[in-house]
Design an enzyme around this catalytic site. Structure first.
Site, mmCIF file in Angstrom:
data_model
loop_
_atom_site.group_PDB
_atom_site.id
_atom_site.type_symbol
_atom_site.label_atom_id
_atom_site.label_comp_id
_atom_site.label_asym_id
_atom_site.label_seq_id
_atom_site.Cartn_x
_atom_site.Cartn_y
_atom_site.Cartn_z
ATOM 1 N N LYS A 66 1.102 -1.104 0.039
ATOM 2 C CA LYS A 66 0.158 0.116 0.045
ATOM 3 C C LYS A 66 0.591 1.225 -0.296
ATOM 4 O O LYS A 66 0.716 1.768 -0.723
ATOM 5 C CB LYS A 66 -1.054 0.006 1.703
ATOM 6 C CG LYS A 66 -2.054 -1.366 1.119
ATOM 7 C CD LYS A 66 -3.086 -0.930 2.388
ATOM 8 C CE LYS A 66 -4.004 -1.492 1.849
ATOM 9 N NZ LYS A 66 -5.257 -1.631 3.116
ATOM 10 N N ASP A 102 -10.159 2.855 2.048
ATOM 11 C CA ASP A 102 -10.916 1.791 2.810
ATOM 12 C C ASP A 102 -11.162 3.126 4.162
ATOM 13 O O ASP A 102 -12.600 1.938 4.842
ATOM 14 C CB ASP A 102 -8.953 1.357 3.925
ATOM 15 C CG ASP A 102 -8.399 0.294 3.552
ATOM 16 O OD1 ASP A 102 -9.650 0.067 2.828
ATOM 17 O OD2 ASP A 102 -7.806 0.430 3.272
#
Ligand code: NDP
Length: 274
Positions: A66, A102
């Protein structure tokens, strides 16, 4: 020509993203497919170049890439920049831009519980997921957020950056009854006989206890909270909504999240509670 999308990670075989996105492509009449790709950290650059050469239309990025993907991309949006992490890459012409869905995914899930932004929120953890959630909560008007974490310095830093408060764990445990929403974002306490990241002894019945972990669907944290008379929210909603926001960025369409939550819940063998 058939489009294709992907998720890259290590490990990746457990990912439910292909099932989710392929279902949504079908439901929305989009001629596309979604492929899980196992990419080890040492191969990330090469893998990204291959994705570009083969014309991927967009892709998700999961652990452990990420952060490492960021310097390879043509840019990131404000959310990804604030979080210093990318979970969604969107193609525009020849450019690949990073975003992060997210935090907003969690807040969308939380809003299905009709929680009020006036709630007093305790966030347990200060890692990548907690970071996204703390900023997203603030963006969506939740004004009273307190962060507690094993390493208190990280809680303080995140609180400073996101305009929240921080509290050492012992104090948070003592004052647990003051909070309306308690969000568990660590991956500890999942194994048999492992302590929870925070003692729930003083939690108040009626509090909303949310865990972002979705496998197992009902974590030990949620089990204890339920025994104490709390409402609970598991991590399936966050997973589905983060995917739905990515899907909309790629296709411009809003997919059906309710059916997907049911489908993923059945797949994981539990009950979705909100
Ligand atoms: P990070 O590694 O970035 O953060 C881990 C957090 O857990 C830190 O706050 C860390 O505290 C804490 N922690 C780790 N070990 C312990 C311990 N032994 N005792 C107490 N605290 C501990 O992870 P992420 O934030 O990226 O992910 C966390 C979880 O969220 C994962 O299980 C992941 O699968 C899940 N997740 C779920 C999503 C969904 O869609 N539902 C989306 C994204 C993540 P410290 O700072 O002290 O190290």
């Amino acid at each position: 020509m058939k489009k294709w999308y992907a998720v890259i990670g290590d490990p990746i075989s457990h990912s439910l993203s292909p099932l989710m996105h392929d279902t949504w492509f079908k439901e929305n009449g989009i001629d596309a497919t979604f492929i899980p790709i196992h990419v080890e950290p040492s191969n990330l650059k090469q893998a990204f170049e291959s994705l570009q050469t083969l014309g991927v239309s967009g892709f998700n990025v999961t652990l452990p890439h990420k952060q490492a993907i960021i310097p390879l991309l043509d840019g990131v949006d404000d959310t990804a920049s604030m979080m210093d992490a990318v979970n969604t890459v969107v193609r525009g012409g020849k450019l690949y831009k990073g975003s992060n869905t997210d935090g907003d995914g969690f807040v969308e899930s939380l809003l299905t519980t009709e929680s009020s932004p006036d709630s007093k929120v305790l966030l347990i953890g200060a890692g990548g997921a907690a970071r996204g959630i703390s900023f997203a909560l603030k963006r969506r008007g939740f004004g009273d957020v307190t962060i507690t974490n094993r390493t208190h310095r990280r809680a303080e830093e995140l609180a400073d950056e996101s305009g929240s408060k921080s509290m050492v764990k012992a104090e948070a445990e003592k004052k647990l009854g003051d909070f309306d929403i308690i969000i568990q974002t660590t991956s500890v306490g999942l194994a048999e006989n492992e302590a929870l990241p925070i003692s729930l002894q003083n939690i108040r019945a009626g509090t909303l206890a949310a865990d972002i972990v979705y496998n197992p669907i009902k974590t030990p944290f949620l089990k204890v909270a339920e025994e104490k008379g709390c409402k609970t929210l598991n991590g399936v909603g966050m997973f589905v909504y983060q995917g739905a926001i990515a899907f909309e960025k790629w296709t411009g369409l809003k997919p059906d999240t309710d059916n997907m939550i049911q489908m993923i819940t059945e797949k994981l063998g539990g009950t979705y509670v909100n």
